[in-house]
Enzyme design. Structure first.
Site, PDB file in Angstrom:
ATOM      1  N   LYS A 147     -14.301   8.967  -3.419  1.00 21.78           N
ATOM      2  CA  LYS A 147     -15.532   9.298  -2.687  1.00 21.78           C
ATOM      3  C   LYS A 147     -16.038  10.688  -3.096  1.00 21.78           C
ATOM      4  CE  LYS A 147     -13.678   6.355   0.886  1.00 21.78           C
ATOM      5  NZ  LYS A 147     -12.831   6.285   2.092  1.00 21.78           N
ATOM      6  N   ARG A 178      -5.674  11.975   6.266  1.00 21.80           N
ATOM      7  CA  ARG A 178      -4.668  12.071   7.315  1.00 21.80           C
ATOM      8  C   ARG A 178      -3.684  13.200   6.992  1.00 21.80           C
ATOM      9  NH1 ARG A 178      -4.336   8.227  11.484  1.00 21.80           N
ATOM     10  NH2 ARG A 178      -2.459   9.372  12.017  1.00 21.80           N
ATOM     11  N   THR A 235      -8.217   6.979  -1.783  1.00 23.08           N
ATOM     12  CA  THR A 235      -9.592   6.492  -1.949  1.00 23.08           C
ATOM     13  C   THR A 235     -10.578   7.622  -1.677  1.00 23.08           C
ATOM     14  OG1 THR A 235      -9.347   5.612   0.289  1.00 23.08           O
ATOM     15  CG2 THR A 235      -9.254   4.022  -1.524  1.00 23.08           C
ATOM     16  N   HIS A 247       0.795  -1.235   0.000  1.00 23.63           N
ATOM     17  CA  HIS A 247       0.000   0.000   0.000  1.00 23.63           C
ATOM     18  C   HIS A 247       0.818   1.271   0.000  1.00 23.63           C
ATOM     19  CE1 HIS A 247      -4.019  -1.785   0.849  1.00 23.63           C
ATOM     20  NE2 HIS A 247      -3.288  -2.742   1.390  1.00 23.63           N
TER      21      HIS A 247
HETATM   22  C1  C3B Z   1      -2.852   4.006   2.302  1.00 26.65           C
HETATM   23  C2  C3B Z   1      -2.200   4.741   1.150  1.00 26.65           C
HETATM   24  O1  C3B Z   1      -1.466   5.827   1.653  1.00 26.65           O
HETATM   25  C3  C3B Z   1      -3.275   5.215   0.186  1.00 26.65           C
HETATM   26  O2  C3B Z   1      -2.708   5.820  -0.937  1.00 26.65           O
HETATM   27  C4  C3B Z   1      -4.134   4.030  -0.242  1.00 26.65           C
HETATM   28  O3  C3B Z   1      -5.236   4.479  -0.994  1.00 26.65           O
HETATM   29  C5  C3B Z   1      -4.640   3.263   0.955  1.00 26.65           C
HETATM   30  O4  C3B Z   1      -3.572   2.890   1.810  1.00 26.65           O
HETATM   31  C6  C3B Z   1      -5.385   2.003   0.571  1.00 26.65           C
HETATM   32  O5  C3B Z   1      -4.644   1.238  -0.319  1.00 26.65           O
HETATM   33  N1  C3B Z   1      -1.932   3.548   3.353  1.00 26.65           N
HETATM   34  C7  C3B Z   1      -2.335   3.664   4.661  1.00 26.65           C
HETATM   35  O6  C3B Z   1      -3.437   4.183   4.923  1.00 26.65           O
HETATM   36  N2  C3B Z   1      -1.547   3.204   5.664  1.00 26.65           N
HETATM   37  C8  C3B Z   1      -0.367   2.613   5.393  1.00 26.65           C
HETATM   38  N3  C3B Z   1       0.378   2.155   6.390  1.00 26.65           N
HETATM   39  C9  C3B Z   1       0.055   2.460   4.064  1.00 26.65           C
HETATM   40  C10 C3B Z   1      -0.758   2.940   3.050  1.00 26.65           C
END
Ligand code: C3B
Length: 818
Positions: free
Chosen positions: A658, A547, A654, A358
């Protein structure tokens, strides 16, 4: 048989009866909280029947199912979601209205379960929703944190963290399942015994242990009677230990076990895209992985006897590297508990586990110090050593003589256990979460691994559930869409395409914009009630909620606001469409730069919002405690969606989807899934700016970016930066924002000043905003752009994503439900 929700009339009676039996009160005397609890039980009655039916069909049909292993499930409130999925939302709303109660107030009584940080956790929740809706058998496996994501309070512009005590009163949508408890062991040592048959037996001794107890939550599918299970694990000591009556055994050990159990599931680590290498976190990971695997194998062996055939019925999807211990723990269980030899165990494991990456952010890559790892999980460590030994042999065989490469790819190196390396070595599939992200994994961050196992790599672009983020969050637009194109889109979002026929229909465009205005009024009221700031629903609502992280560049946004404010002050006659800039973001508790950016946003807001001279042309609002429940309203009300991460850094995003679903127009970089949104929309319905990922990666490689040059050539930037440190936004303490200033310009402070190219992209960001101003003034044109976004959102449903996981990775069987 699928059980339906009762009719409005029946619901009225049932809710009243429940209030009476649960609280010994007449409805008129009940509190909103009591009514919420009564409603939850009424809905639960229906859910439970369908849950039972689904689980019986599981046994009968014996389908293959996925275990979605995740440290985070940001499920959000379940009452509304369950009512929507059981097709009873309107009925409950009407029943409550007939009883004189507003359903929103009742839904508001539910704590917002926040067992996750942000994107990754919310994605897991959307996936569970889609799995149930598509009738695929699935388990979510996670942790029952007693305290979820902290609640954010803003005090004098600063973030304060308040514990989220969501379990203070019983949560109605969870069910303790004591019959599925398992022991999980930590520490101690491993003794070996040679067996007469030449094999070796490994005996774990001197450990501390806890009992893992699952709490099951129902995951309802939309209108199909399917109910899957989210199992979240809690810990308790093996023997309930009463100090007063304690007579025998090892007193110290009992105390230790008690404390272990108490701490293990206490709290979620509040980090997003950043890893804190704390031993307790590793304990949490092993705890839920071990318990989930034991339950999965237990279930399998209840109906099957050949453990070698486990991969025909079970697949474990690892949501990032956090559950990578799945690999070694499955090996351990297969060998030590179920008698397989190494090769057989490896054969099973490598056909059961798959890994999703991710992020490419270096600070999010999990690496555990070997000594911590070994001390906490001695048997697991032995297994990792052997996996690593064999893996290094394999690399050597494939790339003879390239010792550098072996070192780079090893699972154990530099005194660390590299979790991603283990996940890729053992996983049969490695996927990224958007096309661009997957390309970067293949060509840059995981290039060595891609060369070794090209066949494992694949892309699964993220998605979101339209049930929560349109039907529930924006029922006005949802109803309108139903009127125009029917209900098909609820389970097949590609049908939104049909809305394109309305793009030239003035009347429809007007209705669409009227709904947006209604939603903006709803949010304006929320803002007034929570922030005391009056915002004009007719102004442009320009929103960045996510975040707080430097790579997401909230700083670029607020610097641009400071620039606009300067422009409006200097040129009062300037033609400017009034704009409300809305922010919402939590920063990790220990992330100082991020917290200071929150303070900056609030201080800029305080100055601008109180400056009468600009005639309300600009407003800045920071919404406190951004979370799933208020997010739904925010997306519904947005005109402009800010998706402005440094290209290459946001794996997918994501939130971007939305907003699109709710008819907001994106201003964004060519990053993550924005790229695919651009492809779906065509260039005229999205505002793209900034460097490409290739350019960013090239600058990073060549070390040839100097933010001072950017400042020198742009007087607007100079002015804004000087205002960071001249007290303009912090009269009492002009030095307050110095660290932000330094992070942008001073190479002494960070490895490279302006790590995320804020100044580099500033000018093109300003230009893109000017285009938005122009476009918004033409109301009809804007309506067309916004509606185009809804019409082209089809690809971004998590239903599509899940179908791709099923087709390419999981190969699940659909459950037949009559
Ligand atoms: C997040 C990524 O930062 C996003 O770009 C992504 O859309 C989402 O995951 C879902 O795939 N992300 C997160 O929230 N926490 C992490 N430790 C790594 C990736």
């Amino acid at each position: 048989m699928k059980r339906q929700m009762p009719s409005t009339k029946e619901l009225e009676r049932e809710i009243k009866d429940r209030v009476k039996s649960m609280f010994r009160k007449d409805f008129e005397d009940a509190t909103e909280e009591e009514i919420y609890r009564a409603c939850a039980e009424v809905v639960n009655d229906v859910v439970i029947d369908n849950w039972l039916t689904t689980q019986k069909e599981f046994v009968k049909q014996d389908p293959k199912c996925v275990y979605y292993m995740s440290m985070e499930f940001l499920i959000g409130r379940l009452l509304g979601n369950n009512m929507i999925n059981m097709r009873g939302y309107t009925e409950v709303m009407d029943a409550l209205a007939n009883l004189g109660v507003d359903i929103n107030l009742i839904e508001d009584q539910e704590p917002d379960p926040a067992l996750g940080n942000g994107g990754l956790g919310r994605l897991a929740a959307c996936f569970l929703d889609s799995l149930a809706t598509l009738q695929y058998p699935a388990y979510g496996c996670g942790i029952r944190y007693h305290y979820g994501m902290f609640k954010q309070k803003i005090n004098d512009g600063f973030q304060e963290e308040v514990p989220d005590d969501w379990l203070q009163t019983r949560y109605p949508f969870e069910l303790q399942r004591s019959e599925y408890e398992f022991e999980v062991k930590f520490g101690g040592w491993v003794r070996y015994e040679n067996q007469p048959d030449g094999s070796t037996k490994y005996i774990h001794e001197g450990y501390n242990s806890v009992i893992a107890t699952p709490y099951d939550m129902p995951i309802t599918g939309f209108d199909n009677g399917m109910v899957n299970t989210l199992m979240i694990w809690d810990a308790k000591p093996k023997e309930v230990f009463r100090l007063a009556s304690f007579e025998r055994g090892d007193y110290n050990k009992a105390v230790e076990d008690m404390n272990l159990a108490r701490n293990l599931t206490e709290v979620l680590y509040p980090n997003d895209n950043h890893i804190q290498g704390k031993e307790l976190r590793l304990k949490q990971q092993y705890f839920f992985v071990s318990a989930s695997l034991q339950r999965a194998i237990d279930k399998y062996l209840r109906y099957h006897n050949d453990i070698m055939r486990l991969p025909e019925k079970v697949v474990f999807q690892m949501n990032d590297t956090h559950p990578t211990l799945t690999v070694a723990e499955l090996m351990r269980l297969l060998m030590d508990e179920h008698g397989l030899g190494w090769d057989d165990a490896w054969e099973v494991t490598t056909h059961c586990v798959a890994y999703t990456n991710h992020t490419i952010m270096a600070e999010a890559l999990e690496k555990w110090p070997e000594d911590i790892f070994k001390g906490l999980l001695p048997r697991i460590y032995m297994i990792v050593e052997e996996i690593n030994r064999r893996f290094c042999e394999e690399i050597k065989a494939k790339f003879p003589g390239d010792d550098e490469k072996v070192h780079r790819m090893a699972i154990l190196a530099d005194g660390q256990v590299k979790m991603a390396h283990m996940a890729i070595c053992a996983g049969f599939s490695v996927n990224g979460v958007a096309a661009l992200h997957t390309e970067i994994l293949k060509n840059v961050s995981l290039h060595d691994f891609y060369e070794m196992y090209p066949e494992k790599f694949n892309n699964k672009t993220n998605g979101i559930t339209q049930r929560r983020f349109l039907m529930h969050g924006n029922y006005k637009l949802s109803d309108w869409v139903i009127k125009k194109i029917g209900r098909g889109w609820i389970t097949d979002l590609s049908q939104m395409e049909k809305l394109t026929m309305l793009l030239d229909d003035k009347k429809s465009l007007q209705q669409f914009m009227d709904i947006k205005l209604e939603n903006k009024k709803r949010l304006a009221k929320y803002i007034f009630d929570h922030n005391g700031i009056a915002v004009d629903p007719n102004s442009i609502f320009d929103v960045q909620v996510k975040r707080l992280h430097e790579y997401k560049r909230q700083l670029l946004n607020i610097l641009h606001v400071m620039y606009l404010y300067n422009q409006i002050k200097e040129h009062p006659e300037m033609d400017f469409y009034p704009t409300t800039f809305i922010f919402g973001a939590k920063a990790s508790a220990g992330y100082e730069n991020a917290k200071l950016i929150i303070k900056l946003i609030n201080n800029v807001g305080a100055v601008i919002n109180n400056d009468k001279s600009i005639d309300n042309k600009l407003k800045v609002v920071f919404i406190e405690d951004y979370r799933v429940s208020n997010a739904e309203w925010i997306f519904a009300a947005a005109d402009v969606s800010e998706q402005i991460s440094t290209a290459s850094k946001e794996a997918s995003g994501t939130g971007n989807m939305k907003f699109m679903l709710n008819g907001a127009v994106t201003i964004g970089t060519m990053d993550g899934a924005n790229v695919e949104m651009y492809q779906e929309l065509g260039g005229e319905n999205i505002f793209i700016f900034g460097m490409s990922s290739d350019e960013v990666i090239a600058h990073e490689k060549n070390h040839d970016y100097n933010p001072v040059d950017e400042m020198n050539k742009n007087p607007h930037i100079q002015k804004v930066l000087s205002q960071l440190v001249n007290g303009n936004y912090s009269i009492d303490n002009p030095e307050l924002f110095r660290p932000i200033y330094n992070s942008l310009l001073n190479t002494q402070c960070t490895e490279r000043a302006d790590t995320y190219f804020v100044l580099k992209d500033f000018a093109s960001y300003c230009e893109a905003h000017e285009k938005i101003q122009e476009a918004y003034k033409d109301r009809e044109k804007w309506a067309r752009m916004a509606l185009s976004n809804v019409a082209h959102v089809g690809k971004f449903s998590s239903d599509r994503t899940i179908q791709e996981y099923v087709d390419d990775i999981w190969h699940l069987d659909k459950l037949e439900l009559k």
